[in-house]
Design a protein around this motif. Structure first.
Motif, PDB file in Angstrom:
ATOM      1  N   SER B 115       8.699   7.632  13.569  1.00 43.62           N
ATOM      2  CA  SER B 115       8.631   6.245  14.035  1.00 43.62           C
ATOM      3  C   SER B 115       8.014   5.330  12.990  1.00 43.62           C
ATOM      4  N   VAL B 116       7.316   5.891  12.018  1.00 43.21           N
ATOM      5  CA  VAL B 116       6.668   5.076  10.989  1.00 43.21           C
ATOM      6  C   VAL B 116       7.367   5.265   9.645  1.00 43.21           C
ATOM      7  N   LYS B 117       7.704   6.481   9.367  1.00 41.71           N
ATOM      8  CA  LYS B 117       8.362   6.794   8.093  1.00 41.71           C
ATOM      9  C   LYS B 117       9.810   6.338   8.131  1.00 41.71           C
ATOM     10  N   PRO B 118      10.200   5.495   7.170  1.00 42.74           N
ATOM     11  CA  PRO B 118      11.591   5.050   7.162  1.00 42.74           C
ATOM     12  C   PRO B 118      12.539   6.208   6.871  1.00 42.74           C
ATOM     13  N   ARG B 119      13.717   6.076   7.349  1.00 42.38           N
ATOM     14  CA  ARG B 119      14.701   7.147   7.242  1.00 42.38           C
ATOM     15  C   ARG B 119      15.250   7.354   5.831  1.00 42.38           C
ATOM     16  N   GLU B 120      15.061   6.340   4.954  1.00 44.50           N
ATOM     17  CA  GLU B 120      15.786   6.453   3.682  1.00 44.50           C
ATOM     18  C   GLU B 120      15.176   7.424   2.681  1.00 44.50           C
ATOM     19  N   PHE B 192       4.513  15.059   4.233  1.00 44.82           N
ATOM     20  CA  PHE B 192       4.633  13.679   4.713  1.00 44.82           C
ATOM     21  C   PHE B 192       3.667  13.445   5.867  1.00 44.82           C
ATOM     22  N   ALA B 193       3.144  12.234   5.907  1.00 50.23           N
ATOM     23  CA  ALA B 193       2.185  11.909   6.955  1.00 50.23           C
ATOM     24  C   ALA B 193       2.531  10.552   7.546  1.00 50.23           C
ATOM     25  N   GLU B 194       2.434  10.467   8.850  1.00 49.15           N
ATOM     26  CA  GLU B 194       2.694   9.191   9.528  1.00 49.15           C
ATOM     27  C   GLU B 194       1.472   8.799  10.348  1.00 49.15           C
ATOM     28  N   ASP B 246       6.041   8.444  -1.724  1.00 47.83           N
ATOM     29  CA  ASP B 246       6.467   7.167  -1.132  1.00 47.83           C
ATOM     30  C   ASP B 246       5.412   6.722  -0.137  1.00 47.83           C
ATOM     31  N   TYR B 247       4.933   5.508  -0.322  1.00 47.14           N
ATOM     32  CA  TYR B 247       3.979   4.932   0.619  1.00 47.14           C
ATOM     33  C   TYR B 247       4.649   3.748   1.305  1.00 47.14           C
ATOM     34  N   ASP B 248       4.531   3.697   2.606  1.00 44.58           N
ATOM     35  CA  ASP B 248       4.996   2.529   3.347  1.00 44.58           C
ATOM     36  C   ASP B 248       3.846   1.981   4.175  1.00 44.58           C
ATOM     37  N   ASN B 277       5.876   0.484  -0.620  1.00 37.50           N
ATOM     38  CA  ASN B 277       6.614  -0.570   0.052  1.00 37.50           C
ATOM     39  C   ASN B 277       5.737  -1.167   1.146  1.00 37.50           C
ATOM     40  N   VAL B 278       5.485  -2.468   1.037  1.00 42.19           N
ATOM     41  CA  VAL B 278       4.655  -3.138   2.038  1.00 42.19           C
ATOM     42  C   VAL B 278       5.550  -4.077   2.829  1.00 42.19           C
ATOM     43  N   GLU B 279       5.578  -3.882   4.117  1.00 45.64           N
ATOM     44  CA  GLU B 279       6.397  -4.732   4.988  1.00 45.64           C
ATOM     45  C   GLU B 279       5.484  -5.650   5.797  1.00 45.64           C
ATOM     46  N   HIS B 280       5.561  -6.939   5.497  1.00 43.18           N
ATOM     47  CA  HIS B 280       4.844  -7.892   6.344  1.00 43.18           C
ATOM     48  C   HIS B 280       5.848  -8.406   7.369  1.00 43.18           C
TER      49      HIS B 280
END
Lengths: 252, 415
Positions: B115-120, B192-194, B246-248, B277-280
């Motif tokens: 739910s947090v980690k993007p699928r790409e 990977f960690a969410e 990869d950090y989101d 990647n920072v999503e505001h």
């Protein structure tokens, strides 16, 4: 101790010092005063070997050695210390680490054993108290986020730790309130032992109320134009530099 | 498609557990993925040849020791090659921890998984389908957990391991999680960690990627921040044969604050690729990101820092600073900032530099008798020390300093 003969020096393409002569004997305190642009700071930078400050002619000898033949660090190791007008901030390097490294570099040059961390901490704490800085300044990055006055006191702390034979104070009074001024002056006075010499570079007479000089020189347009005793500083305070008949904005 | 990915897909079909419905979804996406080449934008500077060409040695008999951090107040969970060692310790009130597929944790696991980690992220999908081991952490709303939860992920030579961490920090809760990766020898590892950080919750997060020079490590940490949530995250990495993280950081709530500091020191022929990647997505968020790299020998560092400010994310304050220090002629640094801004009332600063030594600082140090070479070492090290000094946990900071110093002293310094 220090003999400067007919010193001509330039910064980039501009000649700033134009035939400066100065002799400082052990234990003496010399004040160099003068208007902005006279070449006061240039003298300190040329002596310490800053890049871009070039000797055109003349000589500088410290304890019989030709200073201009030495690297910046070697000059320091031979006993020269410059208290900077604008001390440099070095984030990431702690004050403690910086000063321990420099004290031990001096010791190494003299063939002495390096101080251990514990030994150094002890002397550093003493010096820190002497200039009235909180002990956590030892842990902070070198000059990082220090106020103007704190930076100046940090310079004096370094001078106390490094025990130079000749210290040049480049406008160590600028931007200081009266309490900080006293701390700086006390730091200098505590190091006057009859052997160590000082060159106090200042625009104003104020600092000289607290550090009594043996000689006062007036620098104008790259040359010493007048020398005298402490009374000369008082004279300057009363009359200003207008009698020199030179525009204040000349030079760097 | 590479042979490596084909065998992942083969094995994925055999995995059957409580997360199977989620894994199936990921598997379908994975099957449709192109194997990245250097022409794939996200993999432009990182070749996957080492992975394709690798033959794992026989599994090492002895496991590396669990790294000790003196003075650290922590509860440790130790995983070796993905498997939890010993039984779960007891946890303070408000903290519930279980294995990835424990039935008691299933509600949290399914809530957070994917739910947090993007699928790409390709290797994130690999981890989705193959990570049968890992840990699920649930922090009850309002709980203030004092000891840090340290998850040690040890990978031995010859191992292939996939490891997953799922964390839900309840509203108003506070917790510290340390992902401590270490190992020795040639191995393949995805980790990977969410993290789902609730409203007004605070997460102090660390990731240490210390897998050794021969490892292949693919991983990520992905964070979702609720309203007024706070994240303070630190990444410290040494290089590996091939490593990619990869950090989101996703601002899903308003007035959230995210701080992310990363330091990596690469020597020999190591490779380290960080994509952040920072999503505001929501207004009034703040992000401070600082990434610093020192590259010596023939190592290569890659950084891609993306900030995406969505149309509604007004009053966003986002700063990304990437500074790099190249110590050798053979080293390489590829850094790329990426700003995508759709809102008009934001402050966004972005800088990427390959640093030069500050001449004034060098002169100042030399004027104090410190010789040029030593001054350069101090200045270079000071460059990363600055970020280490910002680490809120003193025990971790004290443990890292000599570790980094030792690493640094082994690197080649430019004269």
């Amino acid at each position: 101790m220090l003999t400067i003969k007919d010193l001509h020096a330039r910064v980039e393409e501009k000649t700033i010092l134009k035939g400066l002569n100065l002799t400082v004997n052990p234990g003496e305190v010399h004040a160099i005063m003068g208007p902005n642009g006279a070449g006061k700071s240039t003298l300190g930078y040329v002596m310490s070997g800053r890049d871009g400050y070039e000797l055109e002619s003349g000589s500088i000898e410290l304890n019989g050695e030709d200073l201009m033949e030495l690297d910046v660090e070697e000059r320091a190791q031979k006993g020269l210390f410059l208290a900077f007008q604008y001390p440099v901030e070095i984030p990431g390097v702690s004050n403690m680490e910086f000063m321990k490294e420099s004290v031990n570099a001096m010791r190494k040059a003299r063939g002495e054993e390096a101080l251990t961390a514990a030994e150094f901490l002890k002397v550093a704490k003493e010096a820190c108290k002497q200039v009235n800085l909180p002990l956590d300044f030892l842990k902070r990055g070198v000059n990082e986020g220090f106020s103007g006055g704190e930076k100046k006191r940090n310079e004096i702390m370094q001078m106390i730790l490094l025990q130079p034979s000749l210290a040049i104070l480049d406008e160590s009074d600028s931007g200081l309130d009266i309490d900080a001024l006293k701390v700086v002056a006390n730091g200098v006075n505590s190091q006057r032992d009859g052997k160590r010499s000082f060159i106090v570079v200042t625009h104003y007479q104020r600092l000289l109320d607290f550090i009594e000089p043996d000689f006062v020189h007036i620098l104008s347009d790259g040359k010493i134009v007048k020398s005298g005793g402490p009374e000369l500083a008082k004279e300057v305070e009363a009359t200003g530099y207008a009698w020199l008949g030179k525009p204040e904005e000349a030079g760097a | 498609m590479s042979d490596w990915l084909a065998q992942v897909i083969d094995r994925a079909d055999a995995v059957s557990d409580a997360l199977t419905p989620q894994r199936q979804g990921a598997l379908a996406v994975l099957k449709a993925q192109q194997w990245p080449t250097r022409r794939t934008e996200a993999w432009r500077y990182t070749s996957l040849h080492p992975l394709e060409d690798m033959t794992l040695p026989a599994l090492a008999a002895d496991t590396p020791a669990v790294p000790d951090v003196a003075g650290l107040d922590s509860i440790d969970l130790v995983f070796v090659n993905g498997a939890l060692q010993g039984s779960l310790p007891t946890f303070p009130e408000g903290l519930t921890v279980g294995g990835l597929t424990d039935s008691a944790m299933q509600a949290v696991a399914t809530d957070v998984f994917g739910s947090v980690k993007p699928r790409e992220h390709l290797f994130g999908l690999v981890n989705d389908v193959l990570a049968t081991d890992g840990v699920v952490i649930d922090v009850a709303p309002g709980a203030q957990i004092k000891p840090a939860l340290r998850i040690v992920n040890l990978v031995t030579a010859g191992a292939e391991a996939h490891h997953r961490i799922l964390v839900r920090v309840g509203d108003g809760a506070k917790v510290t999680v340390i992902e401590h990766g270490a190992g020795a020898g040639t191995s393949v590892n995805t980790a990977f960690a969410e993290y789902k950080i609730g409203d007004k919750a605070a997460l102090e997060h660390y990731r240490f990627a210390l897998h050794g020079g021969e490892a292949i490590h693919m991983g990520g940490a992905h964070f979702s921040l609720g309203d007024e949530a706070k994240l303070d995250s630190t990444l410290v990495g040494f290089g590996s044969q091939l490593s990619r993280l990869d950090y989101d950081l996703v601002h899903d709530g308003q007035h959230a604050f995210a701080k992310f500091n990363a330091v990596y020191l690469l020597g020999a022929g190591e490779h380290f690729d960080l994509h952040s990647n920072v999503e505001h997505a929501m207004p009034n968020g703040t992000t401070e990101e600082n990434v610093r790299t020192i590259v010596g020998d023939r190592a290569r560092a890659v950084f891609n820092g993306r900030i995406h400010i969505h149309r509604d994310a007004q009053k966003t304050l986002a700063e990304l600073n990437n500074r790099n220090l190249l110590l050798s002629r053979g080293g390489q640094i590829n850094t790329k900032p990426e700003l995508v801004i759709y809102a008009d009332d934001v402050q966004c600063a972005h800088g990427a530099t390959v640093a030069e030594i500050d001449d004034k600082a060098l002169y100042y140090m030399r004027s104090r008798g410190i010789d040029r070479e030593q001054a350069l070492v101090m200045l270079n090290f000071g460059f990363i020390q600055e970020l280490v000094n910002e680490i809120p946990n003193e025990a971790l900071s004290n443990w890292l300093q000599p570790l980094l110093r030792e690493r640094f002293s082994g690197m080649q310094v430019r004269p």
